[in-house]
Structures are given as C-alpha cells and as structure tokens.
Design a protein around this motif. Sequence first.
Motif, PDB file in Angstrom:
ATOM      1  N   THR A  28      -2.748  -0.067  -1.216  1.00 49.58           N
ATOM      2  CA  THR A  28      -3.203  -0.870  -0.081  1.00 49.58           C
ATOM      3  C   THR A  28      -2.771  -0.187   1.230  1.00 49.58           C
ATOM      4  OG1 THR A  28      -1.167  -2.152  -0.074  1.00 49.58           O
ATOM      5  CG2 THR A  28      -2.985  -3.042  -1.362  1.00 49.58           C
ATOM      6  N   ARG A  29      -3.441  -0.576   2.318  1.00 49.98           N
ATOM      7  CA  ARG A  29      -3.097  -0.003   3.626  1.00 49.98           C
ATOM      8  C   ARG A  29      -1.656  -0.377   4.013  1.00 49.98           C
ATOM      9  NH1 ARG A  29      -3.777  -0.755   9.313  1.00 49.98           N
ATOM     10  NH2 ARG A  29      -4.050  -2.976   9.039  1.00 49.98           N
ATOM     11  N   GLN A  30      -1.231  -1.569   3.575  1.00 50.15           N
ATOM     12  CA  GLN A  30       0.132  -2.023   3.875  1.00 50.15           C
ATOM     13  C   GLN A  30       1.166  -1.077   3.270  1.00 50.15           C
ATOM     14  OE1 GLN A  30      -2.319  -4.220   3.074  1.00 50.15           O
ATOM     15  NE2 GLN A  30      -2.375  -5.113   5.116  1.00 50.15           N
ATOM     16  N   THR A  31       0.840  -0.520   2.111  1.00 45.50           N
ATOM     17  CA  THR A  31       1.766   0.408   1.454  1.00 45.50           C
ATOM     18  C   THR A  31       1.886   1.699   2.263  1.00 45.50           C
ATOM     19  OG1 THR A  31       1.362  -0.557  -0.695  1.00 45.50           O
ATOM     20  CG2 THR A  31       2.193   1.694  -0.700  1.00 45.50           C
ATOM     21  N   ILE A  32       0.760   2.185   2.780  1.00 46.04           N
ATOM     22  CA  ILE A  32       0.785   3.402   3.604  1.00 46.04           C
ATOM     23  C   ILE A  32       1.616   3.142   4.873  1.00 46.04           C
ATOM     24  CG2 ILE A  32      -0.638   5.059   4.938  1.00 46.04           C
ATOM     25  CD1 ILE A  32      -0.981   5.362   1.894  1.00 46.04           C
ATOM     26  N   ILE A  33       1.412   1.967   5.468  1.00 49.15           N
ATOM     27  CA  ILE A  33       2.180   1.602   6.673  1.00 49.15           C
ATOM     28  C   ILE A  33       3.669   1.570   6.338  1.00 49.15           C
ATOM     29  CG2 ILE A  33       2.639  -0.273   8.333  1.00 49.15           C
ATOM     30  CD1 ILE A  33      -0.373  -1.045   7.999  1.00 49.15           C
ATOM     31  N   ALA A  34       4.010   0.965   5.199  1.00 47.72           N
ATOM     32  CA  ALA A  34       5.419   0.841   4.800  1.00 47.72           C
ATOM     33  C   ALA A  34       6.039   2.216   4.530  1.00 47.72           C
ATOM     34  CB  ALA A  34       5.526  -0.046   3.565  1.00 47.72           C
ATOM     35  N   ILE A  35       5.264   3.122   3.930  1.00 50.65           N
ATOM     36  CA  ILE A  35       5.787   4.476   3.651  1.00 50.65           C
ATOM     37  C   ILE A  35       6.025   5.205   4.971  1.00 50.65           C
ATOM     38  CG2 ILE A  35       5.305   6.735   2.592  1.00 50.65           C
ATOM     39  CD1 ILE A  35       3.630   5.233   0.469  1.00 50.65           C
ATOM     40  N   GLU A  36       5.049   5.137   5.855  1.00 51.00           N
ATOM     41  CA  GLU A  36       5.168   5.831   7.147  1.00 51.00           C
ATOM     42  C   GLU A  36       6.356   5.332   7.967  1.00 51.00           C
ATOM     43  OE1 GLU A  36       0.595   7.271   8.020  1.00 51.00           O
ATOM     44  OE2 GLU A  36       1.481   5.764   9.309  1.00 51.00           O
ATOM     45  N   SER A  37       6.593   4.032   7.887  1.00 52.05           N
ATOM     46  CA  SER A  37       7.715   3.487   8.668  1.00 52.05           C
ATOM     47  C   SER A  37       9.042   3.580   7.928  1.00 52.05           C
ATOM     48  CB  SER A  37       7.414   2.040   9.052  1.00 52.05           C
ATOM     49  OG  SER A  37       7.245   1.276   7.881  1.00 52.05           O
ATOM     50  N   GLY A  38       9.015   4.161   6.739  1.00 50.10           N
ATOM     51  CA  GLY A  38      10.249   4.375   5.976  1.00 50.10           C
ATOM     52  C   GLY A  38      10.754   3.129   5.271  1.00 50.10           C
ATOM     53  N   LYS A  39       9.922   2.099   5.182  1.00 47.10           N
ATOM     54  CA  LYS A  39      10.345   0.859   4.527  1.00 47.10           C
ATOM     55  C   LYS A  39      10.075   0.873   3.026  1.00 47.10           C
ATOM     56  CE  LYS A  39      10.431  -2.529   8.163  1.00 47.10           C
ATOM     57  NZ  LYS A  39       9.608  -3.422   8.948  1.00 47.10           N
ATOM     58  N   TYR A  40       9.254   1.791   2.613  1.00 49.37           N
ATOM     59  CA  TYR A  40       8.978   1.893   1.187  1.00 49.37           C
ATOM     60  C   TYR A  40       9.054   3.346   0.751  1.00 49.37           C
ATOM     61  CZ  TYR A  40       6.675   1.595  -3.312  1.00 49.37           C
ATOM     62  OH  TYR A  40       6.406   1.691  -4.652  1.00 49.37           O
ATOM     63  N   LEU A  41       9.835   3.571  -0.287  1.00 43.60           N
ATOM     64  CA  LEU A  41       9.970   4.901  -0.863  1.00 43.60           C
ATOM     65  C   LEU A  41       9.041   4.946  -2.078  1.00 43.60           C
ATOM     66  CD1 LEU A  41      11.824   7.203   0.012  1.00 43.60           C
ATOM     67  CD2 LEU A  41      13.394   6.495  -1.770  1.00 43.60           C
ATOM     68  N   PRO A  42       7.962   5.735  -2.030  1.00 46.46           N
ATOM     69  CA  PRO A  42       6.986   5.677  -3.128  1.00 46.46           C
ATOM     70  C   PRO A  42       7.522   6.246  -4.442  1.00 46.46           C
ATOM     71  CG  PRO A  42       6.447   7.469  -1.663  1.00 46.46           C
ATOM     72  CD  PRO A  42       7.584   6.733  -1.026  1.00 46.46           C
ATOM     73  N   SER A  43       6.853   5.861  -5.521  1.00 47.00           N
ATOM     74  CA  SER A  43       7.216   6.410  -6.829  1.00 47.00           C
ATOM     75  C   SER A  43       6.832   7.893  -6.845  1.00 47.00           C
ATOM     76  CB  SER A  43       6.458   5.667  -7.925  1.00 47.00           C
ATOM     77  OG  SER A  43       5.078   5.983  -7.830  1.00 47.00           O
ATOM     78  N   LEU A  44       7.344   8.605  -7.827  1.00 48.92           N
ATOM     79  CA  LEU A  44       7.049  10.042  -7.939  1.00 48.92           C
ATOM     80  C   LEU A  44       5.544  10.270  -8.098  1.00 48.92           C
ATOM     81  CD1 LEU A  44       8.743  12.571  -7.888  1.00 48.92           C
ATOM     82  CD2 LEU A  44       8.872  12.493 -10.366  1.00 48.92           C
ATOM     83  N   LYS A  45       4.920   9.379  -8.883  1.00 51.05           N
ATOM     84  CA  LYS A  45       3.473   9.484  -9.137  1.00 51.05           C
ATOM     85  C   LYS A  45       2.684   9.366  -7.826  1.00 51.05           C
ATOM     86  CE  LYS A  45      -0.006   7.180 -11.942  1.00 51.05           C
ATOM     87  NZ  LYS A  45      -0.264   5.990 -12.732  1.00 51.05           N
TER      88      LYS A  45
END
Lengths: 71, 143
Positions: A28-45
């Motif tokens: 989701t776009r929210q996930t991209i926003i969270a990754i960019e702002s450093g609030k979400y560290l994505p899985s390796l995949k």
Amino acid sequence: MSIRNRLREFRARYRMTQEELARRVGVTRQTIIAIESGKYLPSLKLAFKLAKAFNVKIEDLFEYREFEEGE
Amino acid sequence: MGKIRLLWFAYYLAIVLMGAFVGAFAALGDLFSALLSAVFGAAVLLLLNVAIRKEAAKGKMVLYDERYFRIREKSGSLAFRATVTLLCLMLLSPWISAHVLRSQQLANIFNALLPGTGLALAILVLAYYAAYVYYSKFRGVEG
C-alpha cells in the motif's frame, strides 16, 4: 544501530510517485510512506523488491549503521 | 478509488452501528434482539468486505500488505496483554478494597463489574484499536 534508506531519493531520480512504486512492489502507499519516514523497516523480501524496482543492489538502497551519530 | 473509500466508510459505520445496537439491546435486557443485531450486522460487514475486495481486485489495488499484518499482530498481542492485566486488576480490586482498604462500597462496585465478559470484550476491542493507531502512527515497526 539503525538502517537508513534512500528510497525517496531514488524515487525522485526515477520520477516515480509513491502510488506507482507501491503498485510495482505490491504494497500500500501507506507502507511506502512509512518506509520513507523510517517508521517501518521492510522485510528482506520487500527490500529486495524495492531494490529491483530501481535496478540497484539492496545495499545501494539500504544502509546499515552500527552506531548513530553522537552515540 | 472514490468508490472504495466510500465502501470503507460504510464498513466502519456498520461496525459502529452494530456495536451501538447490540450494546443498547443488551443494556435493555433484550438478548434476542441483541443477538439478531449481531447476526444482521455480521452479514452486512461480510457483504461490504466482499464488495471492498472485489473493487480492489478490479483496480489491482493492494488492501493488506506485510506492514498491515505485522501491525495487526503486534496490536493484537498488546491488546490481549492489556486486557488480561485490566481483568487481573479488576479481580484483585474487590479483594484489596475489602481486605486492605476495608471499603465495602468499593468492593460492591467492582463485584458488580466482574460478571461483565462483554466489558472484557469491549476493553479488548478498544485496546486493539488504540494499539493499532499507536503502532501505525507513532512507533517504528520491523517487517
């Protein structure tokens, strides 16, 4: 310890919107926003998928720092 | 995109209305109507969910991803712990008030609250949503 990413920078370089990138990697776009702002560290995949979306190596996109500045 | 937002709005509105009707009927002691409201509400929620999924599939839109599942998992765990802690406190409170504080009135209030399994469910749901907002807005999460 921290992991920084250059997602916003690469997205700007490729003139890609958050929505486009989200569609390309299947999140989701929210996930991209969270990754960019450093609030979400994505899985390796997902990290590999993001790197593939920009045709770069995963270490070009994500940077691991043992110690924060001032630590 | 506009239609899917409307459907989401309807979905959350249905949850609120269902909770209000079930709660109101249960409070009035009309358990049959409460059960009927719950069944009807669940059916409406199911239909809206199917409509949302169909609409998302049409536009090849992702509804749930790894971040959502991670936050859901963490929120569920936090809400469960918070509910168990609150219930333990509720169970201990009458004993403390009766034996330590020696306040029969306080003990009676807590004793009246004890049979409320519905209350425990309400706490669990509220705790879940509070935790969900906390993890998605204020706290960093790892995938």
